[in-house]
Design an enzyme around this catalytic site. Structure first.
Site, PDB file in Angstrom:
ATOM      1  N   ASN A 164      -7.763 -15.399 -14.266  1.00  0.00           N
ATOM      2  CA  ASN A 164      -7.807 -13.939 -14.104  1.00  0.00           C
ATOM      3  C   ASN A 164      -9.064 -13.283 -14.702  1.00  0.00           C
ATOM      4  OD1 ASN A 164      -4.667 -14.604 -13.922  1.00  0.00           O
ATOM      5  ND2 ASN A 164      -5.106 -12.748 -12.759  1.00  0.00           N
TER       6      ASN A 164
ATOM      7  N   TYR B 284       4.840  -4.279 -12.806  1.00  0.00           N
ATOM      8  CA  TYR B 284       4.603  -4.363 -11.363  1.00  0.00           C
ATOM      9  C   TYR B 284       4.995  -3.036 -10.714  1.00  0.00           C
ATOM     10  CZ  TYR B 284       3.462  -9.369 -10.957  1.00  0.00           C
ATOM     11  OH  TYR B 284       2.839 -10.590 -11.011  1.00  0.00           O
TER      12      TYR B 284
ATOM     13  N   GLU C  52      -8.675 -20.451 -10.450  1.00  0.00           N
ATOM     14  CA  GLU C  52      -8.685 -19.158  -9.759  1.00  0.00           C
ATOM     15  C   GLU C  52      -9.313 -18.092 -10.654  1.00  0.00           C
ATOM     16  OE1 GLU C  52      -4.937 -18.470  -7.901  1.00  0.00           O
ATOM     17  OE2 GLU C  52      -4.955 -16.336  -8.407  1.00  0.00           O
TER      18      GLU C  52
ATOM     19  N   LYS D 119       1.462 -23.076 -10.106  1.00  0.00           N
ATOM     20  CA  LYS D 119       0.252 -22.479 -10.699  1.00  0.00           C
ATOM     21  C   LYS D 119       0.552 -22.063 -12.130  1.00  0.00           C
ATOM     22  CE  LYS D 119      -1.775 -18.447  -9.325  1.00  0.00           C
ATOM     23  NZ  LYS D 119      -2.279 -17.641  -8.202  1.00  0.00           N
TER      24      LYS D 119
ATOM     25  N   HIS E 290      -3.064 -14.458  -1.931  1.00  0.00           N
ATOM     26  CA  HIS E 290      -2.525 -13.996  -3.208  1.00  0.00           C
ATOM     27  C   HIS E 290      -1.234 -13.219  -2.950  1.00  0.00           C
ATOM     28  CE1 HIS E 290      -2.361 -10.625  -6.309  1.00  0.00           C
ATOM     29  NE2 HIS E 290      -2.065 -11.720  -6.966  1.00  0.00           N
TER      30      HIS E 290
ATOM     31  N   GLY F 116       4.568 -11.788 -14.852  1.00  0.00           N
ATOM     32  CA  GLY F 116       3.307 -11.334 -14.265  1.00  0.00           C
ATOM     33  C   GLY F 116       2.141 -11.331 -15.242  1.00  0.00           C
ATOM     34  N   SER F 117       2.361 -11.800 -16.476  1.00  0.00           N
ATOM     35  CA  SER F 117       1.287 -11.693 -17.474  1.00  0.00           C
ATOM     36  C   SER F 117       0.246 -12.808 -17.309  1.00  0.00           C
ATOM     37  CB  SER F 117       1.882 -11.757 -18.881  1.00  0.00           C
ATOM     38  OG  SER F 117       2.669 -12.918 -19.021  1.00  0.00           O
ATOM     39  N   ASP F 118      -0.982 -12.461 -17.652  1.00  0.00           N
ATOM     40  CA  ASP F 118      -2.055 -13.442 -17.584  1.00  0.00           C
ATOM     41  C   ASP F 118      -3.068 -13.145 -18.677  1.00  0.00           C
ATOM     42  OD1 ASP F 118      -4.156 -11.602 -16.613  1.00  0.00           O
ATOM     43  OD2 ASP F 118      -3.038 -11.555 -14.739  1.00  0.00           O
TER      44      ASP F 118
ATOM     45  N   LYS G 184      -1.010 -20.115 -15.663  1.00  0.00           N
ATOM     46  CA  LYS G 184      -2.014 -19.172 -16.167  1.00  0.00           C
ATOM     47  C   LYS G 184      -2.743 -19.793 -17.357  1.00  0.00           C
ATOM     48  CE  LYS G 184      -1.174 -15.742 -13.447  1.00  0.00           C
ATOM     49  NZ  LYS G 184      -2.178 -15.068 -12.620  1.00  0.00           N
TER      50      LYS G 184
ATOM     51  N   GLY H 138       1.001 -12.512  -6.053  1.00  0.00           N
ATOM     52  CA  GLY H 138       1.621 -12.189  -7.343  1.00  0.00           C
ATOM     53  C   GLY H 138       1.638 -10.687  -7.550  1.00  0.00           C
TER      54      GLY H 138
ATOM     55  N   GLU I   6       0.970 -18.123  -1.891  1.00  0.00           N
ATOM     56  CA  GLU I   6       1.600 -17.936  -3.208  1.00  0.00           C
ATOM     57  C   GLU I   6       2.991 -17.295  -3.067  1.00  0.00           C
ATOM     58  OE1 GLU I   6      -0.544 -15.336  -5.873  1.00  0.00           O
ATOM     59  OE2 GLU I   6       0.533 -16.120  -7.609  1.00  0.00           O
TER      60      GLU I   6
ATOM     61  N   GLU J  99      -8.096 -12.002  -5.021  1.00  0.00           N
ATOM     62  CA  GLU J  99      -7.096 -10.947  -5.250  1.00  0.00           C
ATOM     63  C   GLU J  99      -7.725  -9.650  -5.739  1.00  0.00           C
ATOM     64  OE1 GLU J  99      -4.924 -13.365  -8.258  1.00  0.00           O
ATOM     65  OE2 GLU J  99      -4.834 -11.516  -9.397  1.00  0.00           O
TER      66      GLU J  99
ATOM     67  N   ASP K  95      -5.669 -10.604   0.170  1.00  0.00           N
ATOM     68  CA  ASP K  95      -4.637  -9.793  -0.479  1.00  0.00           C
ATOM     69  C   ASP K  95      -4.298  -8.647   0.473  1.00  0.00           C
ATOM     70  OD1 ASP K  95      -3.796  -8.887  -3.696  1.00  0.00           O
ATOM     71  OD2 ASP K  95      -3.626  -7.457  -2.056  1.00  0.00           O
TER      72      ASP K  95
ATOM     73  N   ASP L 215      -5.162 -20.475 -13.172  1.00  0.00           N
ATOM     74  CA  ASP L 215      -5.619 -19.106 -12.888  1.00  0.00           C
ATOM     75  C   ASP L 215      -6.056 -18.440 -14.186  1.00  0.00           C
ATOM     76  OD1 ASP L 215      -6.017 -16.565 -11.949  1.00  0.00           O
ATOM     77  OD2 ASP L 215      -4.008 -16.292 -11.122  1.00  0.00           O
TER      78      ASP L 215
END
Ligand SMILES: C[C@H](O)[C@@H](O)CC(=O)C(=O)O
Ligand SMILES: [Mg+2]
Length: 442
Positions: A251, A34, A275, A219, A354, A24-26, A221, A356, A385, A304, A327, A249
């Site tokens: 973010n 999460y 994104e 996708k 979205h 889940g990291s960006d 990051k 994630g 997604e 999102e 979302d 993406d």
């Protein structure tokens, strides 16, 4: 038939330590755990059915959302479900217009996330009482009833209730055939191979597995370091080949000129979209980025972290996005998402939700399936997604076949988590957190 008075509301702080694996990291959220503010509604009806709802969070701060849910609870408790859904627009407005709580929104931030969690639980309960998955409840609803769930305040300058009615009426044609088409599922893309915290080896391994599993849309990051991005994008493009679809993406990492410059350097990897290139509040910034990147074949996607329907309205008015990402847990539940789906249809912008986060795939699949059957009537440039984390904690997890979402069959909004998972992951006293927090102290 809808029944029962809501007699109990429980909200829990549930967190999964995903940051430990970089999942889940960006470029902005380097250590996301999460998490969810998880709501359970009980009624006094004899059927014993409960409504489950959640909103997605990243760990810290979940307790703040839990507080906001409790602050809103009096609007829900002791209400008859029939009265709620009989005037759902009024109920939505009551929640979002609380004379004191709206000061810490309005319709944005923590208080809106809390609204989403509560309303998601109400929709789950309604669908369960009707014995239908949420998407089917929406598909079967007559257009006037659907519209009665939407608060059109602030959007009538681009979409009136009558226009929305016409869109839904047109959507009635071919509904049955589209429902049948979904026997093959709704097309999905995966974000799970290329979180920013993953090493190149992990990326390669996950990409190889995803290709074997039939994924064709990926996708990656980007946004923290240009040289890293070039290396990772080259790696993934080489692995998937020129024909498969790649999205990027950032973010919200960049300023507007920086976004254009950075993406010009990544254009050779042929991304379909970039994104969240910049602040989600910067509508004109997104428009400027779109104007610069569309000639390079790159669209702008966002949503999102768009607070509400007003932001989406302006993004659409300003031609600031080419892909719209609803979302299920940031907007005010199904009610507000319906208004955004209808505006997207009017502006002919494809919706690519979205998902994630924990539970987001479970929820948003219902909205996009409904969108296809009753509003958009198109799969062109559309996909939802998918991330492959934490589904095992849900009682009715998503089913993915051949890189597509299979329409859920169980009644409700797929929001219910397994009680055992909730207990274990409740923060800070669940088994998982007790161990982790004790280890941190030593
Ligand atoms: C912090 C979340 O994992 C975020 O990176 C998800 C996201 O941007 C996406 O799925 O898109
Ligand atoms: Mg994103």
């Amino acid at each position: 038939m809808v029944r029962g008075r809501i007699c109990r509301l429980l909200v829990r702080d549930v967190r999964f330590p995903t940051s430990l694996g970089g999942h889940g990291s960006d470029a902005m959220h380097t250590d996301p755990d999460y998490s969810a503010a998880y709501v359970v509604l009980e009624t006094d009806a004899e059927d014993g059915l409960k409504g489950y709802g959640l909103t997605f969070t990243l760990g810290k701060g979940t307790e703040v959302v839990v507080c906001a849910v409790n602050a809103l609870a009096h609007h829900v408790l002791n209400k008859d479900l029939r009265d709620i859904v009989g005037d759902f627009r009024g109920f939505y407005r009551q929640l979002t217009s609380d004379g004191q709580l709206r000061w810490i929104g309005p319709e944005k931030g923590v208080v809106h996330l809390a609204t989403a969690a509560l309303l998601n639980a109400v929709w789950d309960l309604w669908a369960k009482q009707e014995g239908k998955p949420l998407w089917k409840l929406l598909v079967d609803m007559d257009p006037r009833t659907l519209l009665s769930c939407i608060d059109f305040r602030y959007i009538t300058d681009v979409l009136t209730e009558e226009e929305a009615y016409e869109i839904l009426q047109k959507g009635q044609v071919g509904k049955k055939e589209r429902g049948q088409m979904l026997m093959h599922g709704y097309p999905a893309y995966t974000t799970s191979c290329a979180w920013l915290g993953y090493s190149d080896d992990t990326l390669k391994q996950l990409c190889t597995e995803a290709l074997k599993d039939g994924w064709t849309r990926f996708k990656v990051k980007v946004g923290a370091d240009l040289q890293d991005d070039i290396r990772r994008c080259r790696l993934i493009r080489n692995m998937i080949g020129p024909e498969k679809t790649l999205m990027m993406d950032a973010n919200q990492r960049w300023d507007v000129p920086e976004a254009v410059e950075w993406m010009s350097k990544l254009a050779e990897f042929k991304p379909l979209w970039i994104e969240e290139p910049t602040s989600p509040d910067d509508i004109l910034g997104h428009a400027a980025i779109s104007e610069a990147l569309v000639p390079l074949g790159i669209g702008v996607a966002t949503g999102e972290q768009c607070h509400n329907r007003v932001i989406f309205k302006q993004l659409l008015q300003a031609k600031a996005l080419q892909f719209l990402q609803i979302d299920s847990c940031r907007l005010g539940s199904v009610n507000e998402n319906l208004s955004v789906l209808l505006m997207a249809k009017k502006f002919e912008i494809p919706v690519c939700p979205h998902a994630g986060g924990v539970g987001l795939c479970e929820l948003v699949q219902h909205l996009i399936i409904f969108d296809f059957i009753s509003i958009s009537a198109s799969l062109k440039n559309r996909m939802c997604e998918y991330v492959n984390h934490l589904h095992e904690h849900f009682r009715y997890p998503v089913v993915i076949k051949k890189a597509s979402y299979m329409p859920p069959k169980d009644a409700g909004y797929s929001t219910e988590m397994k009680e055992e998972s909730v207990k274990k992951h409740q923060y800070p006293h669940g088994e998982v957190w007790k161990k982790l927090l004790a280890a941190q102290e030593n």
